[in-house]
Design a protein around this motif. Structure first.
Motif, short mmCIF file in Angstrom:
data_model
loop_
_atom_site.label_atom_id
_atom_site.label_comp_id
_atom_site.label_asym_id
_atom_site.label_seq_id
_atom_site.Cartn_x
_atom_site.Cartn_y
_atom_site.Cartn_z
N MET A 1 45.11 24.99 40.35
CA MET A 1 44.98 25.56 41.68
C MET A 1 45.60 24.63 42.71
O MET A 1 45.42 23.43 42.67
N LYS A 2 46.29 25.25 43.65
CA LYS A 2 46.90 24.48 44.71
C LYS A 2 46.71 25.23 46.02
O LYS A 2 47.02 26.41 46.11
N ILE A 3 46.18 24.52 47.01
CA ILE A 3 46.03 25.12 48.33
C ILE A 3 47.36 25.05 49.06
O ILE A 3 47.90 23.97 49.28
N GLN A 4 47.91 26.21 49.39
CA GLN A 4 49.20 26.28 50.05
C GLN A 4 49.02 26.33 51.57
O GLN A 4 47.97 26.72 52.08
N VAL A 25 44.77 30.04 48.91
CA VAL A 25 44.64 29.72 47.50
C VAL A 25 44.31 31.00 46.74
O VAL A 25 43.54 31.83 47.21
N VAL A 36 36.41 26.02 44.33
CA VAL A 36 36.84 26.12 45.73
C VAL A 36 35.64 26.22 46.66
O VAL A 36 35.57 25.53 47.69
#
Length: 333
Positions: A1-4, A25, A36
């Motif tokens: 997971m990557k928070i954009q 995300v 999260v």
């Protein structure tokens, strides 16, 4: 997971409104969602994006729920319990159930959105609401991270309404929904005028016949969001008192209506809007659909504020003309 960062949400809402998420995300499992939520409590949930009008950029962390999966649980002689994850497309789920000969959802064909948001709105069409087949759902409490099961009574279902639009709004994330469907001896709902007309040449209609009829009706009346931005029915059909209805009938003897109870009459919002002269009218890039006045559309680069302003103008004119308040079905963000 990557928070954009700074992600456009245009492709994530059926109105096609160009706004941005400061942080974004996409979660694909309950484990990812829990991770999260353990860190971020102030979040904005995004499913199919079909029942919202975005009027500004989103400052909160936007969580795109992409949970997938369909499971057949307990089966009995005539019923089956089917659980679908929140990220499943609603219409595709309905078609899957029909392919398995599971009845109960056929009248709800082609409703946009995902499974997870269907109980929130208590989606309904052509004489059927999701509460009619709803068994239970599982939801994640944002503050505690605990999972709670809600049964039918817990949800406080009403007309396009539930507990998740009121006292529990923003407090839970629905992760899956379980419905109680029929396997045999399907109870068909065909009394809706347009459906009965399409089925009159079929001697013993099936759930697929009803689904096909509903799809044909909706495709004829409602615009495809992939072709022109919209969120389906923008307004709720208002319910008025019998006394109010009788007063209106004096000046509008042709007024269409549905009797709810001895003192409750439902009036089609689309008819009210059409009588006020809005059907097919365009106001810049925002407008009212040519075939269904209940639907507001984005003809190009309309902003959410432009569409909301048009909705308020319609509300004011209907109130002035008929003394009826049109409630908005779509969530204004």
């Amino acid at each position: 997971m990557k928070i954009q960062q700074n992600i456009s949400l245009k492709q994530y809402n059926t109105f096609g409104i160009q706004v941005h998420a400061k942080r974004f995300v996409s979660v694909n499992s309950l484990t990812e969602l829990t991770e999260v939520i353990n860190v971020h409590k102030d979040v904005f949930l995004l499913g199919g994006g079909s029942n919202m009008l975005l009027t500004a950029n989103i400052e909160k962390l936007v969580i795109h729920l992409n949970l997938k999966g369909i499971i057949v649980n307990d089966t009995e002689k005539d019923v089956v319990y089917v659980t679908a994850e929140a990220g499943e497309n609603w219409h595709e789920f309905v078609l899957w159930c029909i392919s398995q000969n599971y009845g109960g959802l056929e009248n709800l064909s082609l409703i946009p959105g995902n499974v997870g948001t269907s109980p929130i709105q208590n989606i309904g069409a052509y004489g059927v609401e999701i509460k009619d087949t709803f068994h239970q759902l599982e939801a994640l409490e944002i503050n505690t991270g605990k999972i709670r099961i809600f049964n039918n009574a817990d949800c406080n279902f009403g007309y396009r309404n539930s507990i998740f639009k009121n006292e529990l709004k923003g407090k839970y994330i629905i992760i899956n929904v379980t419905l109680k469907l029929t396997k045999n001896n399907h109870k068909l709902t065909t009394s809706y005028g347009a459906i009965s007309t399409l089925l009159e040449t079929i001697k013993n209609p099936t759930i697929k016949d009803i689904s096909d009829a509903v799809i044909a009706i909706r495709q004829n009346k409602l615009p495809n969001p992939k072709e022109i931005g919209n969120s389906g029915s923008f307004f709720k059909n208002p319910v008025i008192s019998k006394k109010h209805f009788e007063l209106l009938k004096r000046n509008h003897p042709e007024i269409p209506h549905y009797i709810i109870s001895n003192n409750e009459i439902k009036i089609p919002a689309g008819w009210l809007i059409e009588q006020c002269g809005f059907k097919g009218k365009r106001f810049g890039n925002a407008g009212v659909h040519t075939k269904q006045a209940l639907v507001l559309v984005n003809y190009g680069e309309a902003t959410g504020k432009e569409i909301y302003k048009l909705a308020q103008t319609i509300q004011q004119k209907v109130k002035k003309t008929f003394n009826i308040h049109l409630g908005i079905e779509v969530n204004i963000v």
